[in-house]
Design an enzyme around this catalytic site. Structure first.
Site, PDB file in Angstrom:
ATOM      1  N   ASP A 121     -38.439  -1.589 -24.012  1.00 32.63           N
ATOM      2  CA  ASP A 121     -38.708  -2.238 -22.734  1.00 32.63           C
ATOM      3  C   ASP A 121     -39.568  -3.480 -23.030  1.00 32.63           C
ATOM      4  O   ASP A 121     -40.038  -3.683 -24.160  1.00 32.63           O
ATOM      5  CB  ASP A 121     -39.401  -1.286 -21.746  1.00 32.63           C
ATOM      6  CG  ASP A 121     -39.153  -1.733 -20.297  1.00 32.63           C
ATOM      7  OD1 ASP A 121     -38.908  -2.941 -20.074  1.00 32.63           O
ATOM      8  OD2 ASP A 121     -39.224  -0.893 -19.382  1.00 32.63           O
TER       9      ASP A 121
HETATM   10  C1  NOJ Z   1     -39.411  -4.028 -17.462  1.00 30.16           C
HETATM   11  C2  NOJ Z   1     -38.667  -2.943 -16.769  1.00 30.16           C
HETATM   12  O1  NOJ Z   1     -39.313  -1.709 -16.972  1.00 30.16           O
HETATM   13  C3  NOJ Z   1     -37.220  -2.823 -17.195  1.00 30.16           C
HETATM   14  O2  NOJ Z   1     -36.565  -1.954 -16.322  1.00 30.16           O
HETATM   15  C4  NOJ Z   1     -36.559  -4.157 -17.231  1.00 30.16           C
HETATM   16  O3  NOJ Z   1     -35.212  -4.015 -17.628  1.00 30.16           O
HETATM   17  C5  NOJ Z   1     -37.294  -5.068 -18.172  1.00 30.16           C
HETATM   18  N1  NOJ Z   1     -38.657  -5.244 -17.727  1.00 30.16           N
HETATM   19  C6  NOJ Z   1     -36.609  -6.423 -18.316  1.00 30.16           C
HETATM   20  O4  NOJ Z   1     -36.713  -7.148 -17.164  1.00 30.16           O
END
Ligand code: NOJ
Length: 755
Positions: free
Chosen positions: A282
């Site tokens: 993530d």
């Molecule tokens: C953080 C989020 O937890 C995730 O779901 C997302 O895909 C990423 N950022 C990228 O934007």
């Protein structure tokens, strides 16, 4: 197929761009081998880096710089076709090996045409619709150069305080698995080299929905039994549907951050499920392994995430900074770098990016927000709505141009708040149809009063990023005047439509709530409006269940439309006037208040259940049952489910059992009913939940029509993961079975599994 679906199908077939047939897997492998053999260590590590296109951090590498230096395999947070082409050109023309970039984005419920929020789509219980709209999302996004979506989000969540409930499919693993499969099929189709499809990403692996206290990113403690039986099934379903990628979650799972968690990334994903695609972290989660108190420093973080099985570092730059040194020191073998790069290159070949790195910007312009896509969005919003209550047939409203409809509430004429988190970057909310506009479109006489203003107490970075400028707060005098204006309007009008709930970013990442009360003075306004003598209906726009105990006694009709997307206002008007008939069902148990959390229908029995005489496990101040059960949802039609029959009373281990029931539309209005099947294993090596959903079908029935619904129970439905055996088992035991229209279904039969 509905009319919209047929139209969409024709459009998709007619305008598809011709591309060469998908490469065979043998060709892909040969091409990967060849390319890999030409790559330097630095070029390989470059492929493992995903670089952010937004300046989140002052020291974040600029994508242009990283691309030119061969230090980016993928870019995220860039959504504009022209910019994507420009960045891609750098990769194709200014780097030695001309390896195209994959552009990834959170296209979770649409790219420019925004569909209802994901939890709402799950509430449709309509897997065909979900697949179709995610195919539209893929079509718009891919046309614009996004070939990888960070979706589906398949986290089971049983705590509505957690703001990301909005992004998933709710509390149930069986429904969650079905929704996961439908989404993967929609995004990826059967050939991701098609200009209408994109790679999907099952996230957040795994257990994120069980955050302590519903606080976003907080630790999750999930015993193995719950992990396998509840939290992992939707991920496994995505895997089985061929999802190309997984995203590791942020939080600690049982004290080990998911980004460095070998149980998840090795034992489950690679060994048990034989996943051969790639895993992305993530955003910043590799770097953040140090913040967790898990890794000693950034280098150690790179080592731990990489060796646990995270192929690509999203945005933190830590792989880029440290992997080469780790290889040189002999801590990370070159072979494991090659193994991590392979599936990334393979995905790029499968996508056809080497042959078609650029997109046609004019085509992208034509494609996004096409009329057919908006039709699909309107239908999706209609099908996702859940009619929670409808006393005395308060809905649908009569179409009477002589009558004045008062739309009252902070969401009545809102545009941005009909959309939710990740409704595209660079999105123009003016394209969204508000509820007032939708009702006006029906030729009705409408007056609007906002009445109250709502705001989050704390802001997050997303307010700026996707929320746009915040409206100026009213002074206390203004607030009182607006409140009074709304009540006056309610008195003057013939019918009142209250549009209340939450702002879009109140249910989102970094948007947990400790309370389920309506934000601001909405409840006060609701009571004041209900005290007038006019008929009142409540339209709810929200990402999580809110406290409806008072409303469920005093407001005759409650229609849950969630954050319904670009065509939300039109869909709401269709539903209010009966041009569409609600048929959605709750994908969550609707608690009375936050004190009941966690609440889910598939709980185990205690030694003194609430129904027992004497000692009972229950609250003293309110029932343990939710206000509305999982699977609940009314319709303007009436249905009867009857004639439950089982093909046999016993089924052999490993065999299948056919179950049938009739469902009849006993009213004079066409409508849909979702017939649901639940089972309960009565004894065994573990206490099993009182009920578990194991089959459902949304059935369209003309007035007076009757149909038979078939279900098949087999090994998959009758097995569970046993903590005692540490394995999936199917036991020779007795079962209860119910069929009905929510998780309180009454039509009952029994059967046995025999050797
Ligand atoms: C953080 C989020 O937890 C995730 O779901 C997302 O895909 C990423 N950022 C990228 O934007």
């Amino acid at each position: 197929m509905s009319k919209t679906a047929v139209l969409l199908f024709i459009l998709l077939s007619a305008t598809a761009v011709t591309v060469p047939a998908a490469e065979s897997e043998a060709t892909v492998k040969a091409r990967v081998d060849k390319l890999l053999s030409q790559m330097t260590l630095d070029e390989k590590i470059g492929q493992l880096a995903q670089v952010g296109g937004l300046a989140f951090l002052p020291d974040a590498p600029k994508p242009e710089e990283a691309i030119r230096k061969g230090q980016a395999g993928s870019i995220l947070w860039v959504s504009d076709a022209a910019r994507i082409n420009k960045l891609q050109k750098m990769a194709m023309e200014e780097t030695r090996l001309k390896i195209p970039l994959i552009f990834g984005l959170d296209v979770i419920h649409g790219y420019r045409t925004i569909f209802p929020m994901p939890l709402a789509m799950a509430a449709s219980w309509d897997m065909g619709m979900i697949e179709r709209v995610q195919a539209v999302a893929a079509r718009e996004a891919r046309a614009s150069g996004i070939s990888w979506t960070f979706a589906p989000m398949v986290d089971i969540a049983r705590d509505p305080r957690w703001g990301r409930l909005v992004e998933g499919a709710g509390e149930d693993p069986y429904l969650g698995a079905a929704v996961a499969r439908a989404q993967v099929r929609g995004f990826q189709g059967t050939d991701v080299s098609s200009p209408d499809r994109m790679l999907a990403c099952a996230k957040h692996f795994a257990g994120y929905g069980a955050a302590d206290g519903g606080r976003d990113y907080d630790s999750a403690y999930i015993p193995e039994e719950q992990m396998w039986n509840v939290y992992l099934p939707p991920f496994q379903a995505a895997r089985e549907a061929g999802v190309a990628t997984f995203m590791a979650a942020y939080m600690d799972l049982n004290d080990v951050p998911a980004t460095g968690n070998r149980f998840l990334l090795q034992d489950v994903l690679r060994k048990a499920w034989k996943f051969d695609g790639f895993v992305v972290s993530d955003a910043f989660s590799v770097r953040d392994l140090t913040t967790h108190g898990f890794a000693r420093d950034a280098k150690d973080a790179a080592f731990r995430a990489f060796t646990a099985g995270v192929n690509m570092d999203m945005a933190s730059g830590v792989y880029q900074a440290h992997l080469a040194a780790l290889v040189k020191e002999g801590k990370v073998p070159t072979a494991t770098i090659d193994a991590a790069v392979r599936p990334i290159l393979a995905a790029k070949f499968r996508l056809g990016l080497f042959e078609h790195p650029y997109v046609d910007e004019a085509r992208a312009q034509r494609m996004v927000g096409a009329a057919e896509h908006r039709k699909a969005a309107r239908e999706a919003a209609q099908r996702s709505a859940v009619l929670l209550r409808n006393e005395g047939g308060a809905l649908p409203l009569a179409k009477d141009p002589a009558k004045t409809i008062a739309v009252i509430g902070p969401l009545g004429d809102a545009k941005r708040d009909l959309l939710t988190m990740w409704s595209g970057f660079d999105l123009d909310p003016s394209k969204t149809v508000t509820i007032v506009e939708g009702i006006r479109g029906k030729g009705a006489r409408v007056e609007f009063a906002q009445g109250v203003q709502i705001a989050k107490t704390y802001s997050s970075m997303f307010d700026q990023m996707v929320g746009g400028p915040q409206p100026k707060a009213w002074t206390p005098e203004q607030a009182d005047a607006e409140f009074r204006k709304a009540v006056e309007l309610a008195n003057r009008a013939d019918v009142v439509v209250l549009a209340m709930g939450e702002l879009a970013l109140m249910s989102a990442e970094l948007a947990s709530q400790s309370s389920l009360e309506f934000p601001g003075r909405q409840r006060e306004l609701m009571e004041a409006v209900a005290a007038t003598s006019n008929p009142v209906v409540l339209v709810m726009l929200n990402g999580r269940p809110l406290n409806l105990v008072w409303a469920s006694r005093h407001i005759p009709a409650i229609l849950e439309v969630w954050h319904p997307g670009t065509e939300g206002g039109n869909a709401v008007a269709d539903l209010l006037f009966g041009d569409a008939n609600p048929g959605g069902k709750l994908p969550v148990s609707w608690p009375r208040d936050a004190g009941q959390i966690p609440i889910y229908y598939a709980h185990n029995l205690t030694h003194q259940p609430e129904t027992a005489a004497g000692f009972q496990s229950r609250y003293w101040d309110q029932p343990s049952k939710p206000l509305y059960p999982f699977g609940h949802g009314l319709s303007y039609s009436k249905f009867a489910v009857s004639n439950l029959r089982l093909a046999a009373e016993a089924v052999k281990l490993g065999g299948t059992l056919e179950v049938m029931a009739d469902v009849e539309n006993t009213s004079s209005r066409d409508g849909d009913e979702v017939v649901q099947l639940y089972i309960h294993q009565k004894a065994g090596k573990a206490s099993r939940p009182v009920r578990q959903l194991k089959g459902f079908e949304r059935v369209a029935l003309k007035a007076g029509e009757k149909k038979t619904v078939w279900f098949t129970l087999g090994k998959a439905e009758l097995s569970y993961w046993s903590g005692q055996d540490r394995a999936w088992i199917e036991e020779t035991e007795s079962f209860d079975l119910w069929v009905g229209t929510d998780s309180d279904a009454r039509l009952h039969a029994g059967f046995r599994v025999v050797p």
